[in-house]
Motif scaffolding. Structure first.
Motif, PDB file in Angstrom:
ATOM      1  N   ALA A  17       0.849  -1.198   0.000  1.00 57.62           N
ATOM      2  CA  ALA A  17       0.000   0.000   0.000  1.00 57.62           C
ATOM      3  C   ALA A  17       0.877   1.238   0.000  1.00 57.62           C
ATOM      4  N   CYS A  18       0.348   2.304  -0.608  1.00 59.00           N
ATOM      5  CA  CYS A  18       1.049   3.585  -0.621  1.00 59.00           C
ATOM      6  C   CYS A  18       0.052   4.689  -0.297  1.00 59.00           C
ATOM      7  N   CYS A  19       0.479   5.652   0.509  1.00 56.88           N
ATOM      8  CA  CYS A  19      -0.340   6.827   0.824  1.00 56.88           C
ATOM      9  C   CYS A  19       0.444   8.077   0.434  1.00 56.88           C
ATOM     10  N   VAL A  20      -0.135   8.885  -0.422  1.00 55.67           N
ATOM     11  CA  VAL A  20       0.484  10.156  -0.818  1.00 55.67           C
ATOM     12  C   VAL A  20      -0.329  11.275  -0.172  1.00 55.67           C
ATOM     13  N   VAL A  21       0.326  12.080   0.657  1.00 58.68           N
ATOM     14  CA  VAL A  21      -0.393  13.161   1.333  1.00 58.68           C
ATOM     15  C   VAL A  21      -0.468  14.381   0.418  1.00 58.68           C
ATOM     16  N   CYS A  22      -1.690  14.882   0.222  1.00 63.65           N
ATOM     17  CA  CYS A  22      -1.888  16.139  -0.490  1.00 63.65           C
ATOM     18  C   CYS A  22      -2.013  17.220   0.590  1.00 63.65           C
ATOM     19  N   ALA A  23      -1.093  18.191   0.538  1.00 62.24           N
ATOM     20  CA  ALA A  23      -1.032  19.228   1.579  1.00 62.24           C
ATOM     21  C   ALA A  23      -1.363  20.588   0.974  1.00 62.24           C
ATOM     22  N   SER A  24      -1.564  21.567   1.847  1.00 59.88           N
ATOM     23  CA  SER A  24      -1.712  22.950   1.404  1.00 59.88           C
ATOM     24  C   SER A  24      -0.311  23.502   1.167  1.00 59.88           C
ATOM     25  N   ASP A  25      -0.076  24.092  -0.017  1.00 61.73           N
ATOM     26  CA  ASP A  25       1.263  24.580  -0.348  1.00 61.73           C
ATOM     27  C   ASP A  25       1.753  25.539   0.740  1.00 61.73           C
ATOM     28  N   GLY A  26       2.969  25.324   1.208  1.00 61.98           N
ATOM     29  CA  GLY A  26       3.520  26.158   2.287  1.00 61.98           C
ATOM     30  C   GLY A  26       3.701  25.364   3.571  1.00 61.98           C
ATOM     31  N   TYR A  27       2.856  24.338   3.789  1.00 58.04           N
ATOM     32  CA  TYR A  27       2.959  23.483   4.965  1.00 58.04           C
ATOM     33  C   TYR A  27       4.354  22.892   5.055  1.00 58.04           C
ATOM     34  N   PRO A  28       5.021  22.790   6.170  1.00 58.13           N
ATOM     35  CA  PRO A  28       4.552  23.033   7.540  1.00 58.13           C
ATOM     36  C   PRO A  28       4.700  24.498   7.987  1.00 58.13           C
ATOM     37  N   GLY A  29       5.031  25.383   7.066  1.00 56.22           N
ATOM     38  CA  GLY A  29       5.050  26.807   7.403  1.00 56.22           C
ATOM     39  C   GLY A  29       3.663  27.395   7.196  1.00 56.22           C
ATOM     40  N   LYS A  30       3.630  28.637   6.718  1.00 61.86           N
ATOM     41  CA  LYS A  30       2.336  29.320   6.503  1.00 61.86           C
ATOM     42  C   LYS A  30       1.636  28.800   5.263  1.00 61.86           C
ATOM     43  N   TYR A  31       0.327  28.678   5.326  1.00 65.29           N
ATOM     44  CA  TYR A  31      -0.440  28.252   4.144  1.00 65.29           C
ATOM     45  C   TYR A  31      -1.855  28.798   4.254  1.00 65.29           C
ATOM     46  N   GLU A  32      -2.538  28.831   3.104  1.00 70.90           N
ATOM     47  CA  GLU A  32      -3.931  29.298   3.083  1.00 70.90           C
ATOM     48  C   GLU A  32      -4.880  28.108   3.055  1.00 70.90           C
ATOM     49  N   THR A  33      -6.053  28.292   3.630  1.00 67.77           N
ATOM     50  CA  THR A  33      -7.074  27.239   3.591  1.00 67.77           C
ATOM     51  C   THR A  33      -8.404  27.830   3.122  1.00 67.77           C
ATOM     52  N   GLY A  34      -9.411  26.978   3.021  1.00 68.97           N
ATOM     53  CA  GLY A  34     -10.745  27.447   2.635  1.00 68.97           C
ATOM     54  C   GLY A  34     -11.049  27.227   1.158  1.00 68.97           C
ATOM     55  N   PHE A  35     -10.154  26.489   0.452  1.00 69.93           N
ATOM     56  CA  PHE A  35     -10.377  26.243  -0.976  1.00 69.93           C
ATOM     57  C   PHE A  35     -11.296  25.035  -1.175  1.00 69.93           C
ATOM     58  N   PRO A  36     -12.292  25.166  -2.074  1.00 68.90           N
ATOM     59  CA  PRO A  36     -13.183  24.035  -2.350  1.00 68.90           C
ATOM     60  C   PRO A  36     -12.399  22.839  -2.882  1.00 68.90           C
ATOM     61  N   MET A  37     -12.822  21.649  -2.473  1.00 68.67           N
ATOM     62  CA  MET A  37     -12.123  20.423  -2.861  1.00 68.67           C
ATOM     63  C   MET A  37     -13.028  19.531  -3.687  1.00 68.67           C
ATOM     64  N   THR A  38     -12.438  18.853  -4.683  1.00 71.20           N
ATOM     65  CA  THR A  38     -13.168  17.816  -5.413  1.00 71.20           C
ATOM     66  C   THR A  38     -12.409  16.509  -5.209  1.00 71.20           C
TER      67      THR A  38
END
Ligand code: AMP
Ligand code: GLY
Length: 423
Positions: A328-349
């Motif tokens: 099994a493999c898990c690829v984490v999709c993160a908010s660009d900038g993590y683990p520093g500052k990043y923006e959130t609140g973007f709609p996801m599909t």
């Protein structure tokens, strides 16, 4: 059966999807859960550290069984509090969760019971630690005693680094109260392996091994994160090494905790380093790893809820804990900038997935219009199970590539080190 899961990340999403396979479970409640978990469980906005709130909720909602997943509530005594009102739990009591909650405790335990680990010294006093720093071997690893969101470890290459690390932990308290004591330990080398194990304090049933990718950028560069991806099994962890670990590390740890009157029941996480002098313990965690769980549970063929109840009842010896042969493999999709500052609140599909794939949501919420939007640094884990590691990696990337949100960032090399080790 009404089951409550305390926590709200990708790990909890994976646990909940596995629990759902048991037909006896009629309802799963997640405290607090997250916007993605809401597709699989009823989310109730009570934080994982709010022990009184959790107990109150369980009491007034006829909860039959609870899984406490994160470190904080375990260390704070969530299991003790729930069991005192008669609600059976999966997870260690606080007096055993200390194996993660205090590095000083875990290092002293390993020394007392001859469990292989890095040589170390403990300091409660900055001046004494600074004096030791003048002559200690270099590089050296400085660790804050208590929980520090996985960040309380500083690897120091020069004496100046050591002094700065000690001052920032003990004087500036960059990790808060967890820095009132420090462990200074020998720098070890070798491949790292994560092994999660079910234990009821009598028997140990290790799960399939895994490999985390802690750095933010490709080629293990960039800052340490909570984990950017995982693969299982870990090719460095051979049958022979597994046998050594069982004999020299897993069983001795369970017996040591029993001897200390701190029987551990739940999932014990062994963070191991395969050094030239044999496997050594880098850290213990008192819980499932994140994102290790996201690759381990999809490979579990036995029923998770049956195992969890057996762990609670002390009958783990009587149940099957069987894993499939695949990878099994898990690829984490993160908010660009993590683990520093990043923006959130973007709609996801999120893409539709088959039953050998999963999207475990970690940091997301439903906005006022009921739309799923990003809500954290690590947003989700895209997971695939296949016959071979190579296939699992490429399938997990296919899932990750079809996830959409505005500032998506992922490493491109999850599993490459494992593949290279295999070939
Ligand atoms: P921990 O939070 O204890 O897992 O440590 C974080 C990371 O620091 C580990 O995954 C290792 O890569 C590294 N680390 C911790 N202790 C040591 C050590 N004694 N020698 C070398 N690396 C270490
Ligand atoms: N993946 C490391 C941890 O859960 O602590």
């Amino acid at each position: 059966m009404k089951v409550m899961v305390v926590g709200g990340g990708g790990r909890e999403h994976a646990i909940i999807q596995s629990l759902k396979k048991n037909p006896e479970i009629t309802e799963i409640v997640a405290l607090p859960g997250n916007g993605g978990i809401a597709a699989d469980a009823t989310c109730v906005n009570i934080g994982a550290k709010d022990i009184d709130g959790i107990v109150e909720y369980a009491k007034s909602n006829a909860i039959d069984f609870t899984v406490v997943a994160p470190d904080d509530p375990l260390v704070l005594g969530c299991v003790d509090a729930l069991e005192s009102i008669g609600i059976p739990c999966f997870g260690p009591h606080a007096n055993a969760a200390i194996i993660e909650g205090s590095k000083v405790f875990s290092k002293n335990l390993m020394k007392k019971y001859n469990i292989p680990t890095a040589a170390y010294e403990v300091f409660e006093d900055l001046e004494a630690a600074l004096a030791y720093a003048e002559a200690c071997p270099i590089p050296i690893v400085v660790k804050a005693d208590g929980l520090a969101l996985g960040k309380g470890v500083l690897i120091c290459e020069t004496r100046e680094d050591v002094r700065a690390a000690l001052r920032s932990i003990m004087e500036d308290k960059i990790f808060g109260a967890s820095g009132s004591s420090v462990v200074m330990e020998e720098f070890l080398t070798g491949p790292e392996v994560s092994v999660l194990a079910f234990t009821d304090g009598k028997v140990v049933r290790p799960m399939v091994s895994s490999m985390d990718h802690k750095r933010a950028r490709d080629n293990d560069e960039g800052l340490n994160t909570g984990g950017m991806g995982t693969v299982a099994p870990n090719p460095y962890y051979t049958k022979e090494i597994a046998d050594t670990c069982m004999k020299e590390i897993f069983l001795p740890t369970i017996e040591a905790m029993n001897a200390e009157g701190r029987t551990f029941k739940g999932c014990l996480y062994f963070g191991l380093m395969l050094t030239p002098n044999g496997p050594k313990v880098i850290e213990y965690n008192c819980r499932f790893g994140d994102p290790e769980t996201q690759v381990v549970l999809p490979l579990l063929q036995s029923d998770l809820f049956t195992i969890m109840r057996a762990v609670h009842d002390g009958t783990l010896a009587d149940v099957d804990v069987v894993f499939g042969d695949g990878a099994a493999c898990c690829v984490v999709c993160a908010s660009d900038g993590y683990p520093g500052k990043y923006e959130t609140g973007f709609p996801m599909t999120l893409p539709a997935v088959t039953d050998t794939e999963a999207v475990y949501v970690a940091g997301a919420k439903l906005n006022e219009n009921g739309v799923l939007v990003t809500g954290g640094g690590r947003v989700l884990g895209a997971v695939a199970v296949r016959d071979t590691l190579e296939e699992a990696i490429s399938a997990a990337y296919e899932v990750a590539d079809s996830v959409q949100f505005a500032n998506k960032y992922m490493r491109r090399d999850i599993g490459q080190r494992a593949l290279a080790a295999k070939n």
